[in-house]
Design a protein around this motif. Structure first.
Motif, mmCIF file in Angstrom:
data_model
loop_
_atom_site.group_PDB
_atom_site.id
_atom_site.type_symbol
_atom_site.label_atom_id
_atom_site.label_comp_id
_atom_site.label_asym_id
_atom_site.label_seq_id
_atom_site.Cartn_x
_atom_site.Cartn_y
_atom_site.Cartn_z
ATOM 1 N N UNK A 250 0.878 -1.179 0.000
ATOM 2 C CA UNK A 250 0.000 0.000 0.000
ATOM 3 C C UNK A 250 0.912 1.225 0.000
ATOM 4 N N UNK A 251 0.662 2.175 -0.894
ATOM 5 C CA UNK A 251 1.610 3.276 -1.086
ATOM 6 C C UNK A 251 1.027 4.596 -0.557
ATOM 7 N N UNK A 252 1.856 5.324 0.182
ATOM 8 C CA UNK A 252 1.479 6.647 0.715
ATOM 9 C C UNK A 252 2.459 7.687 0.168
ATOM 10 N N UNK A 253 2.165 8.277 -0.978
ATOM 11 C CA UNK A 253 3.063 9.304 -1.540
ATOM 12 C C UNK A 253 2.702 10.697 -1.034
ATOM 13 N N UNK A 254 3.568 11.700 -1.391
ATOM 14 C CA UNK A 254 3.183 13.081 -1.072
ATOM 15 C C UNK A 254 2.671 13.771 -2.340
ATOM 16 N N UNK A 255 2.831 15.088 -2.430
ATOM 17 C CA UNK A 255 2.130 15.839 -3.478
ATOM 18 C C UNK A 255 2.589 15.504 -4.906
ATOM 19 N N UNK A 256 3.888 15.101 -5.064
ATOM 20 C CA UNK A 256 4.410 14.852 -6.414
ATOM 21 C C UNK A 256 4.149 13.382 -6.755
#
Ligand SMILES: Cc1ncc(C[n+]2csc(CCOP(=O)(O)OP(=O)(O)O)c2C)c(N)n1
Ligand SMILES: [Mg+2]
Length: 255
Positions: A51-57
């Motif tokens: 499960x992936x939690x990226x930021x704004x980019x």
């Protein structure tokens, strides 16, 4: 595997290039992944079920982890058919595998750690080189280590927070702090082979190059590094793969 990674990189690059040609139709600020594609493309091939939690980019993570390009286009155009019903724009995007960011820099770190603690599911948290300067993010990393949670931390180190270089922001190195937490740490370039070689690490600091401005389609000339161009020479049939990606994304954006 390298060919699949290259295809994903090309699709991310050409999604954004076609999007630039359609910029008259875009009303929200856009945060581009161009130049940084290899990181998401490689992790999605090695760890497809995290499960992936990226930021704004996050365009690269969304597309690499199987998010629908049509739903991302519609999101950026502010349409109800977008992946977040047109309410998130370019920076707050999610799909089955990817949790949408909400705008607070580094928030995805405690949120991802909490998700992993609650669910026990393998989790990948990814952020820029400034996110661990926020005061709520380091304790969350410490919590993950203490509880031996199956979390990977991936820093996309483009050296900049908007326009401020790392050297003006902090005297300490992320990798030193992570080592002091007892994590296995690597400090590498965004070359897929280097990432693959470091598979069993917990913290990845990956040097990469942002090709566009912090926000928007502008650029300041030729970038210092271009992993897609570098890989072109290594991949059999690279030209055909890139042409297919370009045609697909131009048709998607109608340009
Ligand atoms: C708590 C908080 N502080 C400041 C901002 C404004 N802000 C948005 S992105 C950004 C810089 C991010 O730099 P980095 O983490 O290196 O990611 P990059 O944009 O380089 O990918 C800042 C300061 C914010 N969104 N949230
Ligand atoms: Mg940065």
């Amino acid at each position: 595997m390298l060919t699949r990674i290259f295809r994903k990189m090309a699709e991310i690059r050409y999604f954004e290039e076609a999007m630039a040609k359609a910029q008259d139709r875009i009303k929200c600020p856009v945060y581009l992944s161009s130049g940084q594609e290899s990181i998401a493309a490689t992790f999605s091939e090695i760890y497809p079920n995290h499960r992936v939690f990226p930021q704004h980019r996050g365009h690269s993570w969304y597309l690499a982890y199987g998010g629908s390009p049509e739903a991302l286009r519609d999101e950026i155009l502010g349409l109800e058919t977008g992946c977040c019903r047109g309410m998130g724009g370019s920076s707050d995007i999610g799909c089955e595998k990817v949790e949408a960011h909400h705008g607070l820099l580094g928030e995805n770190i405690p949120l991802g750690v909490g998700y992993c603690f609650g669910s026990g599911q393998p989790t990948l948290i990814t952020f820029g080189d400034s996110a661990l300067e926020e005061d709520y993010s380091l304790p969350a990393v410490g919590f993950a280590v203490t509880h031996k949670l199956p979390v990977l931390f991936v820093c996309e180190d483009n050296g900049l927070a908007i326009l401020t270089p790392i050297e003006s922001r902090r005297s300490w190195k992320l990798t030193d702090v992570m080592k002091s937490f007892g994590m296995t740490v690597c400090d590498i370039q965004d070359n897929p082979n280097e990432i693959i070689d470091c598979l069993n690490h917990q913290f990845f600091n990956i040097k990469t190059y942002r090709h566009k401005w912090h926000v928007g389609f502008g650029n300041d000339g030729k970038p210092e590094g271009d992993r897609l161009a570098y890989m072109r020479n290594l991949i059999f049939n690279a030209e055909t793969i890139e042409k297919e990606a370009k045609d697909k994304m131009e048709a998607l954006w109608g340009v």
